[in-house]
Design a protein around this motif. Sequence first.
Motif, short mmCIF file in Angstrom:
data_model
loop_
_atom_site.label_atom_id
_atom_site.label_comp_id
_atom_site.label_asym_id
_atom_site.label_seq_id
_atom_site.Cartn_x
_atom_site.Cartn_y
_atom_site.Cartn_z
N UNK A 30 0.84 -1.21 0.00
CA UNK A 30 0.00 0.00 0.00
C UNK A 30 0.87 1.25 0.00
N UNK A 54 -12.27 3.64 18.61
CA UNK A 54 -12.41 4.23 17.28
C UNK A 54 -13.02 5.63 17.43
N UNK A 74 0.74 7.17 1.29
CA UNK A 74 -0.25 8.25 1.37
C UNK A 74 -1.65 7.71 1.66
N UNK A 75 -1.86 6.41 1.39
CA UNK A 75 -3.17 5.82 1.67
C UNK A 75 -3.42 5.67 3.17
N UNK A 76 -2.33 5.71 3.93
CA UNK A 76 -2.45 5.51 5.38
C UNK A 76 -2.59 6.83 6.13
N UNK A 77 -2.54 7.89 5.37
CA UNK A 77 -2.49 9.22 5.96
C UNK A 77 -3.85 9.64 6.53
N UNK A 78 -3.77 10.32 7.68
CA UNK A 78 -4.98 10.94 8.25
C UNK A 78 -4.69 12.42 8.41
N UNK A 79 -5.68 13.15 8.94
CA UNK A 79 -5.47 14.56 9.23
C UNK A 79 -5.19 14.72 10.72
N UNK A 129 -9.75 12.77 6.49
CA UNK A 129 -9.55 11.48 5.82
C UNK A 129 -9.92 10.35 6.76
N UNK A 130 -10.57 9.34 6.21
CA UNK A 130 -10.89 8.17 7.03
C UNK A 130 -9.68 7.27 7.19
N UNK A 131 -8.90 7.11 6.10
CA UNK A 131 -7.75 6.23 6.16
C UNK A 131 -8.18 4.80 6.40
N UNK A 132 -7.23 3.93 6.63
CA UNK A 132 -7.55 2.53 6.90
C UNK A 132 -7.88 2.38 8.38
N UNK A 133 -9.11 2.58 8.75
CA UNK A 133 -9.47 2.68 10.16
C UNK A 133 -9.44 1.34 10.86
N UNK A 172 -2.52 4.55 13.80
CA UNK A 172 -3.35 3.39 13.48
C UNK A 172 -4.00 2.87 14.75
N UNK A 173 -5.09 2.15 14.58
CA UNK A 173 -5.82 1.67 15.77
C UNK A 173 -4.93 0.96 16.78
#
Lengths: 98, 252
Positions: A1, B61, A4-9, B246-250, A49-50
């Motif tokens: 992946x 979450x 940039x697909x893993x990016x959040x704000x 952005x939701x991202x891979x939650x 990430x979670x």
Amino acid sequence: MDESQLRLDGNAAAGILREVFAMDVSGAQEACASCGTIGWMGAQHLYMYPLAPGAVVRCSTCGDVLMVLVRGGGRYRLALPGLRWLEMREPVQAPPET
Amino acid sequence: MARAAVQRRLTWRRGRVTRRVDETPRVRTLVLALEEDWPGHLAGQHVDVRLTAEDGYQAQRSYSIASAPEDVGQLAITVERIGDGEVSPYLVDELTEGDQLEFRGPIGGYFVWDETPGGPLLLVAGGSGICPLMAMIRHRAARGSRVPTRLLYSSRSLEDVIYREEVDLLAARSDGLEVFHTLTRDRPAGWTGYARRIDLEMLTEVGWRPDEGPLGFVCGPTPLVEAVAEALVQLGWSPDRVKTERFGPTGG
């Protein structure tokens, strides 16, 4: 992946930041020590990430690390390698109920 | 009106589920009763939700608050079931009326709209990215605001459009809210709306001109948000007038 697909704000780190700061940091303005760009923390790139032990906030202009917050073992470690300054807004006081 | 007082220490609290609403086959809204010490929220803010297993394992979450600040005493979150997620299947399928849910909030001071910053509004949503934008639309309606507002909403199919009836009803009030749907996968027969992913051309047709001083809120999956934000800047929008979530891979 693609990374940039893993990016959040930065906005998404508002919860964990409130565990450390008394005021909301996602709505704060900041200046990047590296490129000098002034922006909102909530608008910077966030990697979190979670199951990750913390959050990394990078400048959305130059990509340098602004802030790292790690939680674990009963401690929080906050690193601010790339922030020249951070400016928080005094919260709006709720008016008395009428 | 209760303005969100964000100075309070953020503590975990429990809310009772008072109502569940089926929005789409995969999406359900949960309405939680709030205690009197809830400080109120701003449209666009979120809550963190925490589940604790019997062995103490915790999963957390973030969910946007979908209800308007004016909707006092309760709070709505809208949850999409992510197939192998460890939180959303429980929230969507198992949590029922009367159950307690642990959450904290309101959180976030950036992706918020409280009517004061001027300029017309452009709201762009992908899938359940509509949730925080719905809080803004409901806030706008509750305040009787006539700020010109356009919602561009991308869904896979008509059945996947969350809040469809309510959004259409609000648009029918002709108070300055316009709604544009695009369906990226399946279209009903005779569909006359957009039928592709949001692109530069669509944003040119739907969005405001930069010289109209618009403010944009974009929320949805990361690729959609980045594409839209990039396109708006290409169209001449100032980056600081485009707020993104952005939701991202939650991990659901």
